[in-house]
Scaffold this motif. Structure first.
Motif, PDB file in Angstrom:
ATOM      1  N   PRO A   1    -103.439 -14.420 -20.270  1.00 51.26           N
ATOM      2  CA  PRO A   1    -103.631 -13.908 -21.636  1.00 51.26           C
ATOM      3  C   PRO A   1    -104.882 -13.050 -21.747  1.00 51.26           C
ATOM      4  CG  PRO A   1    -104.360 -16.182 -21.491  1.00 51.26           C
ATOM      5  CD  PRO A   1    -103.740 -15.858 -20.156  1.00 51.26           C
ATOM      6  N   MET A   2    -104.945 -12.272 -22.819  1.00 52.62           N
ATOM      7  CA  MET A   2    -106.171 -11.546 -23.144  1.00 52.62           C
ATOM      8  C   MET A   2    -106.300 -11.456 -24.657  1.00 52.62           C
ATOM      9  SD  MET A   2    -105.129  -7.677 -22.005  1.00 52.62           S
ATOM     10  CE  MET A   2    -106.593  -6.902 -22.725  1.00 52.62           C
ATOM     11  N   PRO A   3    -107.525 -11.283 -25.152  1.00 48.07           N
ATOM     12  CA  PRO A   3    -107.717 -11.202 -26.605  1.00 48.07           C
ATOM     13  C   PRO A   3    -106.837 -10.104 -27.212  1.00 48.07           C
ATOM     14  CG  PRO A   3    -109.835 -11.421 -25.491  1.00 48.07           C
ATOM     15  CD  PRO A   3    -108.806 -11.205 -24.409  1.00 48.07           C
ATOM     16  N   GLY A   4    -106.182 -10.405 -28.313  1.00 52.63           N
ATOM     17  CA  GLY A   4    -105.278  -9.461 -28.958  1.00 52.63           C
ATOM     18  C   GLY A   4    -103.832  -9.648 -28.525  1.00 52.63           C
ATOM     19  N   GLY A   5    -103.613 -10.499 -27.527  1.00 50.16           N
ATOM     20  CA  GLY A   5    -102.267 -10.604 -26.979  1.00 50.16           C
ATOM     21  C   GLY A   5    -101.510 -11.865 -27.334  1.00 50.16           C
ATOM     22  N   ALA A   6    -101.980 -12.644 -28.328  1.00 50.40           N
ATOM     23  CA  ALA A   6    -101.349 -13.945 -28.592  1.00 50.40           C
ATOM     24  C   ALA A   6     -99.866 -13.826 -28.931  1.00 50.40           C
ATOM     25  CB  ALA A   6    -102.095 -14.679 -29.720  1.00 50.40           C
TER      26      ALA A   6
ATOM     27  N   SER B   1     -98.075 -12.912 -25.714  1.00 49.42           N
ATOM     28  CA  SER B   1     -98.019 -14.081 -24.828  1.00 49.42           C
ATOM     29  C   SER B   1     -96.910 -15.026 -25.268  1.00 49.42           C
ATOM     30  CB  SER B   1     -99.358 -14.827 -24.844  1.00 49.42           C
ATOM     31  OG  SER B   1    -100.384 -14.061 -24.250  1.00 49.42           O
ATOM     32  N   MET B   2     -96.801 -15.242 -26.578  1.00 47.87           N
ATOM     33  CA  MET B   2     -95.751 -16.101 -27.126  1.00 47.87           C
ATOM     34  C   MET B   2     -94.358 -15.571 -26.774  1.00 47.87           C
ATOM     35  SD  MET B   2     -94.881 -16.726 -31.191  1.00 47.87           S
ATOM     36  CE  MET B   2     -94.448 -15.006 -31.498  1.00 47.87           C
TER      37      MET B   2
ATOM     38  N   ALA C   1     -93.675 -15.619 -22.853  1.00 48.59           N
ATOM     39  CA  ALA C   1     -93.467 -16.986 -22.364  1.00 48.59           C
ATOM     40  C   ALA C   1     -92.138 -17.532 -22.878  1.00 48.59           C
ATOM     41  CB  ALA C   1     -94.626 -17.882 -22.803  1.00 48.59           C
TER      42      ALA C   1
ATOM     43  N   ARG D   1    -102.425  -7.230 -31.235  1.00 53.24           N
ATOM     44  CA  ARG D   1    -103.355  -7.185 -32.382  1.00 53.24           C
ATOM     45  C   ARG D   1    -104.160  -8.502 -32.427  1.00 53.24           C
ATOM     46  NH1 ARG D   1    -101.007  -4.555 -37.678  1.00 53.24           N
ATOM     47  NH2 ARG D   1    -101.212  -2.834 -36.198  1.00 53.24           N
ATOM     48  N   PRO D   2    -105.432  -8.420 -32.784  1.00 51.87           N
ATOM     49  CA  PRO D   2    -106.245  -9.652 -32.846  1.00 51.87           C
ATOM     50  C   PRO D   2    -105.612 -10.706 -33.744  1.00 51.87           C
ATOM     51  CG  PRO D   2    -107.649  -7.721 -33.034  1.00 51.87           C
ATOM     52  CD  PRO D   2    -106.228  -7.224 -33.071  1.00 51.87           C
ATOM     53  N   LEU D   3    -105.769 -11.955 -33.343  1.00 45.41           N
ATOM     54  CA  LEU D   3    -105.128 -13.070 -34.036  1.00 45.41           C
ATOM     55  C   LEU D   3    -105.335 -13.063 -35.555  1.00 45.41           C
ATOM     56  CD1 LEU D   3    -103.550 -15.745 -33.641  1.00 45.41           C
ATOM     57  CD2 LEU D   3    -105.740 -16.873 -33.254  1.00 45.41           C
TER      58      LEU D   3
ATOM     59  N   SER E   1     -97.969 -13.454 -20.529  1.00 44.46           N
ATOM     60  CA  SER E   1     -97.434 -14.801 -20.650  1.00 44.46           C
ATOM     61  C   SER E   1     -98.349 -15.831 -20.014  1.00 44.46           C
ATOM     62  CB  SER E   1     -96.060 -14.862 -19.975  1.00 44.46           C
ATOM     63  OG  SER E   1     -95.661 -16.200 -19.794  1.00 44.46           O
ATOM     64  N   ARG E   2     -98.823 -15.525 -18.816  1.00 40.62           N
ATOM     65  CA  ARG E   2     -99.646 -16.504 -18.094  1.00 40.62           C
ATOM     66  C   ARG E   2    -101.071 -16.051 -17.863  1.00 40.62           C
ATOM     67  NH1 ARG E   2     -96.247 -16.431 -13.489  1.00 40.62           N
ATOM     68  NH2 ARG E   2     -95.411 -14.710 -14.691  1.00 40.62           N
TER      69      ARG E   2
END
Lengths: 201, 201
Positions: A118-123, A126-127, A130, A69-71, A115-116
């Motif tokens: 990233p793409m928009p919506g994936g923060a 990614s967290m 990682a 979801r977008p940040l 994780s390494r």
């Protein structure tokens, strides 16, 4: 080997089960639709699963949820899902499963390429991914009795892209991803993040 | 620039404040002993801090706690500390601070070398540090108005090693670590993990 596979009905999990069962005994577990039911967000549920299966030679997780979801729209609940399910759910499989594994047994967890790459919506993902990879690096130094732990980091899976009606051209087929899990289980690596990307397997 | 620094009384934070204040206005915040008090584990406390300081050009965090403890002894409370304080505390500084930053402003967070150079007892910290770095990579793609986000990953700090009566020979002085924060704030990088290791600065 006797292998406990959590997330056995998922796209990746089903392919992992198929790849393993030619040479190993696979105990399939999942949130629903299986005799071995487990809720990764509930430590008691994980404890009950381990009590039910007894000792195994490998624990494999292709399970856990997180929110894409977008940040600015990421809610506390979205973040709690990733932390409670995909991150701590899998880490609790390790914490509670140390005595379940036979000597020289292994844990194989699942992160993902966000994780390494990233793409928009994936923060939030990614967290979580990682964090899993960091935990695996750290925990690998402390496991007793020759136990190992690794994490597979799959790219976009072809079957998932097709289900989402996206271009499957850049995906990796689940059967190819499954080979990386087999390597982690049958190999000798420890503390590693094993990429499963198109063309790499 | 007007810079909000959280964790300003810590070993690293105090050095960062000193390095910044020659050319910038530094607003010091911390858990205790400062006019600007903030509890990173409490979103309302973060909201109150931002309401008090108004708009700033940079938010810097050298704050957040996590537990260093052998894997079998890691309690749920130990893990919750790392997730609630160092990981989500810093991430909530970003989520709640998007409107606090002026155009082209920046967030600079703190992880640590255990993310990629693990050691026994550090699994929970490796998880938290790696998770922060993953979040920063993801969030950097989505920030509005030219905002940037980076994370500094310090090695063992000389002053910390001395306080722990450990060999300070392999440490990096806090003043050297501080230079990496200054680079992140004054530079143009985005989404990066900036190592602060002996001999690298």
């Amino acid at each position: 080997m006797k292998i406990l596979l959590i997330g056995a009905t998922g796209t990746i999990g089903a392919a992992v089960a198929q790849a393993l069962e030619t040479r190993h005994e696979v105990l399939r577990a999942g949130r629903t639709r299986l005799a071995l039911a487990v809720d990764l967000e509930d430590k008691e549920s994980i404890r009950r699963l381990y009590a039910k299966v007894g000792r195994v030679d490998a624990v494999v997780s292709a399970a856990g949820q997180a929110a894409f979801r977008p940040l600015p729209a990421l809610s506390d609940a979205d973040i709690a899902l990733g932390l409670g399910s995909k991150l701590m759910g899998q880490i609790n499989l390790v914490r509670l499963g140390l005595d379940t594994l036979t000597d020289n047994g292994s844990f194989t967890l699942t992160s993902g390429i966000l994780s390494r790459q990233p793409m928009p919506g994936g923060a939030a993902i990614s967290m979580v991914n990682a964090g899993l990879e960091g935990f695996v690096r750290g925990a690998s130094l402390e496991l007793p009795r020759g136990l190992r732990i690794n994490v597979v980091s799959p790219g976009w899976v072809t079957e998932t892209l097709m289900a989402l009606k996206m271009d499957p051209g850049k995906g990796i087929p689940a059967a190819q991803v499954a080979k990386v899990y087999v390597k982690a289980i049958e190999g000798s690596m420890n503390g590693q993040t094993l990429d499963a990307l198109p063309g790499m397997v």
